[in-house]
Design an enzyme around this catalytic site. Sequence first.
Site, PDB file in Angstrom:
ATOM      1  N   GLY A   1     -54.042 -60.274 -29.422  1.00 44.04           N
ATOM      2  CA  GLY A   1     -52.639 -60.012 -29.131  1.00 44.04           C
ATOM      3  C   GLY A   1     -52.259 -58.582 -29.432  1.00 44.04           C
ATOM      4  N   THR A   2     -52.841 -58.013 -30.478  1.00 41.36           N
ATOM      5  CA  THR A   2     -52.550 -56.624 -30.839  1.00 41.36           C
ATOM      6  C   THR A   2     -53.054 -55.673 -29.759  1.00 41.36           C
ATOM      7  OG1 THR A   2     -52.740 -57.207 -33.174  1.00 41.36           O
ATOM      8  CG2 THR A   2     -52.797 -54.872 -32.625  1.00 41.36           C
TER       9      THR A   2
ATOM     10  N   THR B   1     -50.938 -66.039 -31.975  1.00 40.83           N
ATOM     11  CA  THR B   1     -51.408 -65.152 -30.913  1.00 40.83           C
ATOM     12  C   THR B   1     -51.838 -65.975 -29.704  1.00 40.83           C
ATOM     13  OG1 THR B   1     -53.692 -65.120 -31.752  1.00 40.83           O
ATOM     14  CG2 THR B   1     -52.173 -63.457 -32.603  1.00 40.83           C
TER      15      THR B   1
ATOM     16  N   LYS C   1     -61.699 -66.311 -34.227  1.00 37.44           N
ATOM     17  CA  LYS C   1     -60.556 -65.946 -33.390  1.00 37.44           C
ATOM     18  C   LYS C   1     -60.867 -66.275 -31.937  1.00 37.44           C
ATOM     19  CE  LYS C   1     -57.239 -62.244 -32.469  1.00 37.44           C
ATOM     20  NZ  LYS C   1     -56.081 -63.111 -32.802  1.00 37.44           N
TER      21      LYS C   1
ATOM     22  N   GLY D   1     -54.304 -73.310 -42.307  1.00 42.15           N
ATOM     23  CA  GLY D   1     -55.125 -72.282 -41.682  1.00 42.15           C
ATOM     24  C   GLY D   1     -55.267 -71.052 -42.564  1.00 42.15           C
TER      25      GLY D   1
ATOM     26  N   ASN E   1     -48.856 -59.189 -34.556  1.00 41.28           N
ATOM     27  CA  ASN E   1     -49.433 -58.534 -35.731  1.00 41.28           C
ATOM     28  C   ASN E   1     -48.312 -58.155 -36.690  1.00 41.28           C
ATOM     29  OD1 ASN E   1     -50.640 -56.461 -37.490  1.00 41.28           O
ATOM     30  ND2 ASN E   1     -52.386 -56.591 -36.114  1.00 41.28           N
ATOM     31  N   PHE E   2     -48.399 -58.598 -37.944  1.00 46.51           N
ATOM     32  CA  PHE E   2     -47.371 -58.330 -38.940  1.00 46.51           C
ATOM     33  C   PHE E   2     -47.824 -57.285 -39.965  1.00 46.51           C
ATOM     34  CE2 PHE E   2     -45.680 -62.080 -37.020  1.00 46.51           C
ATOM     35  CZ  PHE E   2     -44.306 -61.949 -37.158  1.00 46.51           C
TER      36      PHE E   2
ATOM     37  N   HIS F   1     -62.558 -58.806 -34.561  1.00 47.03           N
ATOM     38  CA  HIS F   1     -61.975 -59.844 -35.412  1.00 47.03           C
ATOM     39  C   HIS F   1     -63.064 -60.817 -35.865  1.00 47.03           C
ATOM     40  CE1 HIS F   1     -58.129 -58.486 -33.684  1.00 47.03           C
ATOM     41  NE2 HIS F   1     -57.585 -59.023 -34.749  1.00 47.03           N
TER      42      HIS F   1
END
Length: 222
Positions: free
Chosen positions: A141-142, A77, A135, A14, A101-102, A131
Site C-alpha cells: 500500500g505504501t 492494506t 504480507k 495479528g 502506513n502510520f 516486507h
Amino acid sequence: MSKTIKYGVIGSTGRLGSEVISIFAEKNHLLVYEYSIEGENQIDIPQVLIDCSLPEVLSDSIHTATKFNAPIIVATTGLTDSQLDDLKKLSAKVAVVQSYNFSIGIQVLLKLTQIAKETLTDWDIEITEIHHRFKKDKPSGTAKMIQHLFPGKEIGASSLRLGNIPGEHTVYFGGPGEVISISHSATSRRTFAEGILLSANFIINKKSGLYSFADIVFNSNS
C-alpha cells in the site's frame, strides 16, 4: 496528561494488532472490544476503533463503527477502490483515518519525493519495497501511495517478501549521469503502532470526516 481511551481492535491477534495493544497498554488505555479469528469480545463501548485486519473484514469493521457510532482508524492494506468508497461514505457518519502506513518517516519520504518530482521532471523513476514473508499484497500500500504522487505516469514497483522485515521503501530518480535514492526503513512495527496512537488522540473528538495520516502528522493542531 492524556485521558484514558476506551478502544477496540479489529484484528487484535495479528502482528500489528498485538503491537497496538502493547503500546496502548503502556499509556494505560483500556481495551474494551476485540474482534479476531478467535471471536468477538466486548466489555464496554469503545470510544475509538482500530482496524488492523484484512480487506475481507472491512465490511464488518464498517458495521462495527456504525453500531458503536465510534471513529475508526483503518490500517488495513490492499483495499479496493470500492472499499475506499465505502470508507468515504462511512466518514459522513463517523470520523475515519485511513492510511496504508502510520510511520511518520514515510510521510517525510512522501514529502521529499514530491520535492524531487517537481525538480527532476525528465528523470527515470522506480520504487522498491521489501516486507515480511507473510504480507499478501504486492506492491505494498505504501508503494501505491508513492505511485499516486505521479498521476498519469507508469511508475514501476519491485516487491520482495523476505523473513520478518517490517517494511523498507526506496524511491529512485535516475538522470543521465547520476542517481538519487530516497529511502525509509521501519526497524520495528512499534513505529506503526505509535502512529496509530497519535491518530487515536487526534480522531477521538472528531464527529465525522475522512482523514489521512498526513493530515495528522503535518496538521497536529487540527
